[in-house]
Design an enzyme around this catalytic site. Structure first.
Site, PDB file in Angstrom:
ATOM      1  N   LYS A 266     -83.692  33.176 -10.316  1.00  0.00           N
ATOM      2  CA  LYS A 266     -83.512  34.287  -9.479  1.00  0.00           C
ATOM      3  C   LYS A 266     -84.850  35.204  -9.449  1.00  0.00           C
ATOM      4  CE  LYS A 266     -79.716  35.815 -11.469  1.00  0.00           C
ATOM      5  NZ  LYS A 266     -79.799  34.815 -12.456  1.00  0.00           N
ATOM      6  N   THR A 267     -84.955  35.699 -10.438  1.00  0.00           N
ATOM      7  CA  THR A 267     -86.436  36.480 -10.803  1.00  0.00           C
ATOM      8  C   THR A 267     -87.603  35.785 -10.441  1.00  0.00           C
ATOM      9  OG1 THR A 267     -85.209  37.353 -12.661  1.00  0.00           O
ATOM     10  CG2 THR A 267     -87.450  38.210 -12.317  1.00  0.00           C
ATOM     11  N   SER A 669     -57.082  32.081 -11.073  1.00  0.00           N
ATOM     12  CA  SER A 669     -57.095  30.602 -10.487  1.00  0.00           C
ATOM     13  C   SER A 669     -56.802  29.589 -11.192  1.00  0.00           C
ATOM     14  CB  SER A 669     -58.662  30.562 -10.231  1.00  0.00           C
ATOM     15  OG  SER A 669     -59.444  30.341 -11.530  1.00  0.00           O
ATOM     16  N   LYS A 712     -67.662  25.199 -10.442  1.00  0.00           N
ATOM     17  CA  LYS A 712     -66.520  24.548 -10.975  1.00  0.00           C
ATOM     18  C   LYS A 712     -66.625  22.936 -10.582  1.00  0.00           C
ATOM     19  CE  LYS A 712     -63.171  27.946 -10.621  1.00  0.00           C
ATOM     20  NZ  LYS A 712     -62.150  28.630 -10.241  1.00  0.00           N
TER      21      LYS A 712
HETATM   22  P1  ADP Z   1     -82.845  34.523 -13.900  1.00  0.00           P
HETATM   23  O1  ADP Z   1     -83.641  35.450 -13.425  1.00  0.00           O
HETATM   24  O2  ADP Z   1     -81.993  33.806 -12.899  1.00  0.00           O
HETATM   25  O3  ADP Z   1     -82.072  34.781 -15.102  1.00  0.00           O
HETATM   26  P2  ADP Z   1     -85.883  33.240 -14.125  1.00  0.00           P
HETATM   27  O4  ADP Z   1     -86.090  33.557 -12.972  1.00  0.00           O
HETATM   28  O5  ADP Z   1     -86.014  34.098 -15.116  1.00  0.00           O
HETATM   29  O6  ADP Z   1     -84.003  33.223 -14.207  1.00  0.00           O
HETATM   30  O7  ADP Z   1     -85.886  31.808 -14.565  1.00  0.00           O
HETATM   31  C1  ADP Z   1     -85.990  31.255 -15.811  1.00  0.00           C
HETATM   32  C2  ADP Z   1     -87.001  30.304 -15.846  1.00  0.00           C
HETATM   33  O8  ADP Z   1     -86.578  29.060 -15.401  1.00  0.00           O
HETATM   34  C3  ADP Z   1     -88.139  30.528 -15.284  1.00  0.00           C
HETATM   35  O9  ADP Z   1     -89.408  30.026 -16.014  1.00  0.00           O
HETATM   36  C4  ADP Z   1     -88.341  29.717 -14.050  1.00  0.00           C
HETATM   37  O10 ADP Z   1     -89.659  29.275 -13.709  1.00  0.00           O
HETATM   38  C5  ADP Z   1     -87.566  28.417 -14.293  1.00  0.00           C
HETATM   39  N1  ADP Z   1     -86.718  27.582 -13.183  1.00  0.00           N
HETATM   40  C6  ADP Z   1     -85.533  28.163 -12.749  1.00  0.00           C
HETATM   41  N2  ADP Z   1     -85.235  27.527 -11.655  1.00  0.00           N
HETATM   42  C7  ADP Z   1     -86.264  26.844 -11.542  1.00  0.00           C
HETATM   43  C8  ADP Z   1     -86.314  25.532 -10.472  1.00  0.00           C
HETATM   44  N3  ADP Z   1     -85.738  25.429  -9.417  1.00  0.00           N
HETATM   45  N4  ADP Z   1     -87.686  25.020 -10.476  1.00  0.00           N
HETATM   46  C9  ADP Z   1     -88.424  25.099 -11.368  1.00  0.00           C
HETATM   47  N5  ADP Z   1     -88.421  26.135 -12.345  1.00  0.00           N
HETATM   48  C10 ADP Z   1     -87.265  26.801 -12.285  1.00  0.00           C
END
Ligand code: ADP
Length: 768
Positions: A266-267, A669, A712
């Site tokens: 997400k981030t 659920s 799920k």
């Molecule tokens: P969140 O904010 O959802 O908790 P982050 O954005 O911090 O997660 O992501 C964690 C790590 O996983 C990051 O280093 C990101 O680059 C990697 N990541 C997550 N999803 C993907 C994706 N679809 N492709 C490549 N890397 C991903």
């Protein structure tokens, strides 16, 4: 005295004793007197006059006169001088004089020292004063002069001059007023400081300064794909946003909320969107934020007042259209004075934020061009008015296949680069990666997977360095295929350059740890006698150093040696039962960490006329307890319908448990799962194999929709469940899922419990 009136006295001239003019002692003493007098003369101008007089009046020079003269000008007191006069022995007289003169010289020296010290002090002070003056002048020249009001207002004026065209007129007016006020204030007053800081903030903000947005859809797509695998809905949404921007010619602010379990990106996608749009990126987390002032700023009257986060953001990014990532919006705290959620609403709402008013800034700022991206784990806890204005894009988590791609194409590549390892130095097989994902990293996100991959690469880096590999000089990579095929297809192989004619290099750790199944292979033709055996190479470490740079070694990681890098698997199978026994049914649950499967177990505690009752364990929340009660009632009704003679529920005390006992659970659920579990017990029939279900049940046996369909479904796949039952109202959610999630699942959508009954307890031919 001879006579008093007139006063007559009898004078008797005192004559010195005769003395020898050439006496050495007298001469020497007289010279000493003279030289001391000279010395004294140097320092005291007072004496010069005396000497002049003496020379004029006493032309000729002899020893007794010298003695008198010395004593006279010595400044000694009367008595001492008298003593000299009375002494008739010339030698003694000179000595007395010498004493007096010497003493005088000491005094004169002291006087000089005092004078010098005083002078030094005075000149030091003067120097400091001078330097200070110079410093002031320099500061003024550089515009650093703090208390010089004109320099200060000049600085502010210069700053705002550059932005004058784009700056809104009301802001210009406030700045002008404040500048006038600054001139009137005393530089040392506290209000001066407040005004100065205020002007500083007002002039530093990027009024009307927008970064040039990139409306190229292809370019954006490329960047988004570069950074993240999958996430097509999110990417699609961003591209739509860009397309609208392109057609309209301007972009508008929007609020996107990405929701999903931790580690799903997400981030990081927020960062990527900013890059794709060519906007500045700013992130702030509102998790636990309870103070409204963090968002809206303090009033300027408070000591140490600061503007809110948004104004700080604008200052730090320097453009008025950044992408602002508001992290953890579902964990917003509750303030004791004021509600941060409402403040956030004012900030985010496109209707209101065109005139966002920060308490500190006190002039409205336009945030309508800011693109807000929020992240949340669950959307239930986001305050409703906020939720209303957001566009929710949920990221459910990744299935094994997606994780494989992410690991291969993104995580591994980044980690390898971060560890400074070259692609040819390491190979992680598909089997190893799959084992890593299935046995170590089963959660929805990939953060743990990333950590494990980092762990593997760190270990590899250490191994390579221990073997003396240095990546700095360009290596000539000649990789020799291993001549000995590993029998289990999974041992790490270190292959050496054939040019290396040294005894095989052996990792010291390897010698200690035979479990690390690495075999060293050298070209058989040239080193049959030096082929390493675990025992035969303990003292080769010295040779290793020199040979190191020439060698190219490759570390192979397969499922068989994965343990050596990441330890034993942490996950045991989620399935406790291969075939669920009577009274046990698998349900599907959803948590903020993603989906999971869980069992509902029911057993009979005791039986007897009218003993019908239900006890529950497993850290169930209120909703889940109620749903168990409902299930009990509904099962009773169904059993009455199906087997009218069966008195099971009336006469048995039941115990319902939901493992694992330490995890708190809640939610409605599991209703249909509970009914199935109770009925299974009542009828003594196990439920169908490989079946999992989810759905809220009403007292009349209708099935209501549930949340977290994708999670799920993913959880069921993970536990290799073939058949799932979902509420009919969730059919649309399921149909929207990607094909790779749906693939291979047999899903039944039901409206009432009797349909589940058929699926769970009647044999397959009947159901089909
Ligand atoms: P969140 O904010 O959802 O908790 P982050 O954005 O911090 O997660 O992501 C964690 C790590 O996983 C990051 O280093 C990101 O680059 C990697 N990541 C997550 N999803 C993907 C994706 N679809 N492709 C490549 N890397 C991903």
């Amino acid at each position: 005295m001879v006579e008093e009136d007139p006063l007559t006295v009898k004078v008797d001239h005192l004559k010195e004793n005769t003395y020898n003019k050439d006496d050495d002692v007298i001469k020497a003493t007289s010279f000493e007197v003279i030289s001391t007098l000279r010395e004294v003369l140097k320092t005291s101008s007072l004496w010069k006059d005396h000497v002049q007089t003496y020379i004029q009046h006493v032309g000729d020079f002899n020893y007794p006169r010298l003695a008198d003269f010395g004593a006279a000008i010595s400044g000694a007191n009367k008595l001492l001088c008298q003593e000299v006069l009375e002494e008739l022995d010339v030698d003694k007289r000179l000595k007395l004089t010498l004493e007096l003169v010497k003493k005088d010289m000491e005094i004169s020296k002291l006087q000089q020292a005092i004078a010098k010290a005083i002078e030094e002090k005075i000149s030091g002070d003067q120097r400091r004063y001078l330097l200070n003056e110079q410093l002031k002048a320099i500061k003024k020249e550089l515009g650093l002069e703090t208390d010089d009001k004109t320099a200060l207002s000049e600085k502010f004026r210069e700053r705002i001059e550059a932005k004058k065209d784009k700056c809104p007129p009301h802001v210009l007016q406030v700045i002008e007023e404040e500048l006038t006020k600054l001139q009137l204030l005393e530089a040392s007053s506290s209000e001066f400081n407040v005004t100065r800081n205020y002007l500083d903030w007002l002039t530093v903000l990027p009024w009307g300064n927008y970064s040039n947005e990139n409306f190229d859809v292809h370019h954006a797509q490329q960047i988004l794909d570069e950074d993240h695998y999958g996430l097509s809905d999110v990417k699609e949404r961003i591209l739509e946003f860009i397309a609208v921007g392109k057609l309209r010619g301007t972009s508008q602010g929007k609020i996107i909320c990405l929701s999903g379990p931790p580690g799903v990106g997400k981030t990081s996608i927020g960062r990527s969107i900013a890059r794709a749009l060519n906007r500045q990126f700013y992130r702030f987390s509102v998790g636990g934020l309870a103070d409204v002032a963090e968002i809206k700023g303090h009033r300027r009257t408070y000591v140490g007042a600061m503007p809110g986060k948004m104004v700080q953001c604008l200052k730090s990014v320097g453009t008025a259209n950044p992408l602002v990532l508001i992290d953890e919006i579902d964990k917003l705290g509750r303030g004791h004075s004021g509600d941060p959620a409402s403040a956030l609403l004012e900030l985010l709402d496109p209707e209101q934020n065109i005139n966002f008013l920060d308490h500190y800034l006190d002039v409205p700022i336009d945030l309508s061009k800011v693109l807000f991206v929020c992240t949340a784990n669950v959307i239930d806890t986001i305050p409703n008015p906020l939720l209303d204005r957001m566009e929710i894009i949920s990221i459910a988590g990744y299935i094994t296949d997606e994780k494989m791609h992410i690991a291969r194409d993104y995580l591994e590549k980044n980690t390898r680069e971060a560890c400074g390892i070259k692609p040819e130095q390491v190979e992680v097989t598909d089997a190893a990666l799959l084992a890593l994902i299935e046995n170590y990293c089963r959660e929805a996100g990939v953060r743990n997977l990333q950590k494990q991959i980092e762990k593997i690469y760190r270990k590899i880096a250490l191994q390579l360095v221990r073997q003396g590999v240095s990546n700095e000089p360009a290596l000539e990579a000649v990789i020799v295929t291993p001549s000995v095929e590993p029998t289990d297809g999974g041992s790490a192989t270190i292959v050496k350059d054939e040019k290396l004619n040294d005894p095989a290099v052996k990792d010291p750790e390897e010698a200690k740890e035979p479990s690390l199944k690495e075999t060293l292979v050298t070209e058989p033709a040239l080193s049959t006698d030096t082929l390493s055996t675990p025992e035969g190479n303990k003292d080769t470490d010295g040779v290793k150093e020199e040979a190191a740079d020439k060698a190219v070694k490759k570390v192979l990681i397969d499922s068989s040696n994965l343990d050596d890098f990441v330890g034993k698997p942490v996950f045991h199978a989620e399935r406790i039962y291969e075939q669920t026994p009577v009274g046990v049914v698998m349900g599907l649950a959803w948590t903020s960490m993603g989906g999971s499967t869980l069992y509902i177990e029911t057993t009979k505690v005791e039986e007897g006329e009218g003993k019908g009752a239900l006890v529950m364990t497993g850290q169930l929340g209120d909703v889940m307890k109620e749903s168990a009660q409902i299930a009990h009632t509904v099962s009773r009704a169904i059993l009455r319908d199906k087997e009218p003679d069966n008195k099971f529920f009336a006469d048995s005390k039941l115990h319902l448990h939901v493992p694992a006992g330490a995890t708190p659970k809640d939610g409605p659920s599991a209703g249909c799962t509970m009914i199935t579990s109770m009925l299974s017990l009542a009828m003594g029939k196990p439920a169908r194999k490989d079946l999992a279900m989810t759905g809220e049940v009403t007292l009349t046996g209708r099935i209501l929709p549930i949340g977290g369909v994708k999670e799920k479904a993913i959880a069921a796949r993970r536990s290799s469940i073939k058949t799932i039952i979902f509420p009919a109202a969730n059919k649309r959610d399921f149909d929207e899922l990607a094909d790779n999630v749906k693939e291979g699942l047999e899903v039944h959508f039901v409206d009432t419990y009797s349909e589940i009954y058929k699926l769970a307890f009647q044999n397959e031919t009947e159901t089909s």
